[in-house]
Design a protein around this motif. Sequence first.
Motif, PDB file in Angstrom:
ATOM      1  N   VAL A   1      14.132 -29.965  15.096  1.00 54.55           N
ATOM      2  CA  VAL A   1      14.288 -29.620  16.509  1.00 54.55           C
ATOM      3  C   VAL A   1      13.032 -30.093  17.230  1.00 54.55           C
ATOM      4  CG1 VAL A   1      14.575 -27.755  18.195  1.00 54.55           C
ATOM      5  CG2 VAL A   1      15.674 -27.585  15.951  1.00 54.55           C
ATOM      6  N   GLU A   2      13.216 -30.926  18.230  1.00 61.70           N
ATOM      7  CA  GLU A   2      12.078 -31.382  19.029  1.00 61.70           C
ATOM      8  C   GLU A   2      12.506 -31.408  20.488  1.00 61.70           C
ATOM      9  OE1 GLU A   2      10.134 -35.032  17.892  1.00 61.70           O
ATOM     10  OE2 GLU A   2      10.354 -34.608  15.754  1.00 61.70           O
ATOM     11  N   SER A   3      11.525 -31.351  21.370  1.00 61.97           N
ATOM     12  CA  SER A   3      11.877 -31.417  22.787  1.00 61.97           C
ATOM     13  C   SER A   3      11.015 -32.438  23.496  1.00 61.97           C
ATOM     14  CB  SER A   3      11.751 -30.045  23.442  1.00 61.97           C
ATOM     15  OG  SER A   3      10.406 -29.643  23.478  1.00 61.97           O
ATOM     16  N   TYR A   4      11.571 -32.960  24.575  1.00 60.96           N
ATOM     17  CA  TYR A   4      10.839 -33.877  25.441  1.00 60.96           C
ATOM     18  C   TYR A   4      11.069 -33.444  26.880  1.00 60.96           C
ATOM     19  CZ  TYR A   4       9.000 -38.076  27.581  1.00 60.96           C
ATOM     20  OH  TYR A   4       8.243 -38.936  28.344  1.00 60.96           O
TER      21      TYR A   4
ATOM     22  N   THR B   1      21.925 -38.364  13.675  1.00 58.51           N
ATOM     23  CA  THR B   1      20.921 -38.799  14.648  1.00 58.51           C
ATOM     24  C   THR B   1      20.481 -37.603  15.501  1.00 58.51           C
ATOM     25  OG1 THR B   1      22.513 -39.320  16.417  1.00 58.51           O
ATOM     26  CG2 THR B   1      22.130 -41.016  14.754  1.00 58.51           C
ATOM     27  N   TRP B   2      19.578 -37.864  16.417  1.00 55.96           N
ATOM     28  CA  TRP B   2      19.177 -36.827  17.375  1.00 55.96           C
ATOM     29  C   TRP B   2      20.300 -36.616  18.376  1.00 55.96           C
ATOM     30  CZ3 TRP B   2      15.163 -33.750  16.673  1.00 55.96           C
ATOM     31  CH2 TRP B   2      14.085 -34.191  15.877  1.00 55.96           C
TER      32      TRP B   2
ATOM     33  N   ALA C   1      18.222 -31.906  18.601  1.00 56.88           N
ATOM     34  CA  ALA C   1      18.202 -31.469  17.205  1.00 56.88           C
ATOM     35  C   ALA C   1      18.863 -32.535  16.343  1.00 56.88           C
ATOM     36  CB  ALA C   1      18.936 -30.142  17.047  1.00 56.88           C
ATOM     37  N   SER C   2      18.474 -32.538  15.092  1.00 53.57           N
ATOM     38  CA  SER C   2      19.105 -33.451  14.137  1.00 53.57           C
ATOM     39  C   SER C   2      19.427 -32.679  12.865  1.00 53.57           C
ATOM     40  CB  SER C   2      18.178 -34.622  13.804  1.00 53.57           C
ATOM     41  OG  SER C   2      18.748 -35.408  12.774  1.00 53.57           O
ATOM     42  N   LEU C   3      20.637 -32.840  12.387  1.00 55.18           N
ATOM     43  CA  LEU C   3      21.021 -32.188  11.136  1.00 55.18           C
ATOM     44  C   LEU C   3      20.450 -32.932   9.930  1.00 55.18           C
ATOM     45  CD1 LEU C   3      24.755 -31.139  11.738  1.00 55.18           C
ATOM     46  CD2 LEU C   3      22.646 -29.970  12.349  1.00 55.18           C
ATOM     47  N   ALA C   4      19.886 -34.115  10.169  1.00 52.23           N
ATOM     48  CA  ALA C   4      19.282 -34.875   9.068  1.00 52.23           C
ATOM     49  C   ALA C   4      17.844 -34.420   8.865  1.00 52.23           C
ATOM     50  CB  ALA C   4      19.316 -36.361   9.392  1.00 52.23           C
TER      51      ALA C   4
ATOM     52  N   ILE D   1      11.221 -22.480  19.768  1.00 50.09           N
ATOM     53  CA  ILE D   1      12.666 -22.675  19.914  1.00 50.09           C
ATOM     54  C   ILE D   1      13.270 -23.073  18.563  1.00 50.09           C
ATOM     55  CG2 ILE D   1      14.423 -24.175  20.955  1.00 50.09           C
ATOM     56  CD1 ILE D   1      12.811 -24.112  23.527  1.00 50.09           C
ATOM     57  N   HIS D   2      14.390 -22.445  18.239  1.00 46.33           N
ATOM     58  CA  HIS D   2      15.109 -22.731  16.999  1.00 46.33           C
ATOM     59  C   HIS D   2      16.555 -23.086  17.330  1.00 46.33           C
ATOM     60  CE1 HIS D   2      11.867 -20.586  14.731  1.00 46.33           C
ATOM     61  NE2 HIS D   2      11.831 -19.869  15.843  1.00 46.33           N
TER      62      HIS D   2
END
Lengths: 82, 427
Positions: free
Chosen positions: B152-155, B49-50, B161-164, B85-86
């Motif tokens: 990778v997303e931001s709010y 999940t995130w 991040a999600s490994l999926a 961002i990574h």
Amino acid sequence: MDELGVVANEFATVSVSVDDRGNGTRLRLEDLRTGTVRHLDALELESIVWAPESWMRALLDPSAHRWRDAERGPARESLDEP
Amino acid sequence: MTTVDVDPARTDPLADRIRSLVLPDRVHGSIYTDPDVYARELERIWYATWVYVGHASEVPEPNDYVRKTIGPQQVVMTRDKTGAIHVLHNRCSHRGNLVCDADRGNAGSFRCPYHGWTFANTGDLLGFPFNQGYGGSRARAELPGLGVVPRVESYRGFVFASLAVDGPTLREHLGAAAERLDRLCRLSPEGEVELTAGWVKHEVTANWKMLVENETDGYHPQFVHSSIFSISGSGIGALYSDKSTAVTRALGGGHTENDLSPEFRRLGVPMGWAGTPEAKIPDYVAAMRATYGSETADEIMINGSPHVMIFPNLFVAEIQLFQIQPLAVDRTVQHVTAIQFAGAPDLNRRLVTQCVGSVGPAGMLLADDAEMYERNQRGVAQRQPEWLDLTRGLHRERVDDDGHTIGTATDETSMRAMWRHYRELMT
């Protein structure tokens, strides 16, 4: 010579200063982990500023200079420079 | 030829077991102690999940990086030269060494200390020493770089991040919890929070879920935290009483909150939630009124900051932010920092001081909780009774105007909601 400071992270530690002992100023970089020194004059610095990102990436390849194989020539040729 | 329809659930004994251990009104003690359950949690929750990783303000400049975690996984959050961002796995692609050791720094490239393999902060392999051993520099294209976390997303600056590779978007994952981050950011005259105060790491000998449950458990503060409340003269304890108008809310997706804003509105004191009179932070109050107008600014400053647990690891507790990191079935780290609001230096100084007192190395709030976590972990290892009760407030739960299940300030609505979500993910 004006010591500007030390640029460091966990991967490298380099002392930076402006060397004015010659007829003009130049940047003096010293790798504090080995004592290796390189001077850069204004035009060399300007060239670095304008160099493409691919040039810097190639420079960061350890095999390019510092740790290149013996059959490709001296690995530490920069030490021979005046 | 005979074919057999196989029900996947029937071939998964661990799923069957977890279903039997997590019930609507109780959970079995072994859910906190079973290594097989923990192993599945890593795969189904932490690596699927995130998961909250860090905040954009922690890497403000190009080539900044910070070491972070996704559960037990060590990752590096970087900002590259372009500002993107990574999140990278902190593992050299050659012999598996940790590449970054410092907690934070500025570097466009990382050089592994073991054999000198060098990587860009995007994960690309830049080179390695003595490349004739690999047939020359062209081998670089064939050899792997650092592992890149696929999503990778931001709010509002909060980086998840999600490994999926596939799954819901971050916005879908956050659901109603996103508005709580909005509420937090509105407390800044510039609309942004900054996590720049530094981190304290508290490691406890306890299962991570005990921490998640405790974060929005409004039943415990009057008992566990009575000493700090009495010493500081804090009115927080009264917020978590049966007389309180505050509510416990299930936000969906396992996210939960103690919504104290009804009580703050009833009291009607700007900055009452922070225990800081307006007179002590005149610059902040002026900046808020300049940004939002007096009426809206007062409303924001009265409503206060959220107390929200974003499953599985981000907890915003009004003035401080916690990041939960499981290390093992019975070992967990809470990374905690004082929340800082952009454009609010006078308020920020007070928040740091308050956090030192509550969650610092000698803080009196988190130490109380840590003691309970560790006692709880030892307690659930005892054989009888086998179950933990989750029924508090079950008979008086309601649904609010937004369709969320709510209970009173001290009800276990949040725990039941967390476990419902957990059960779905795990089975």
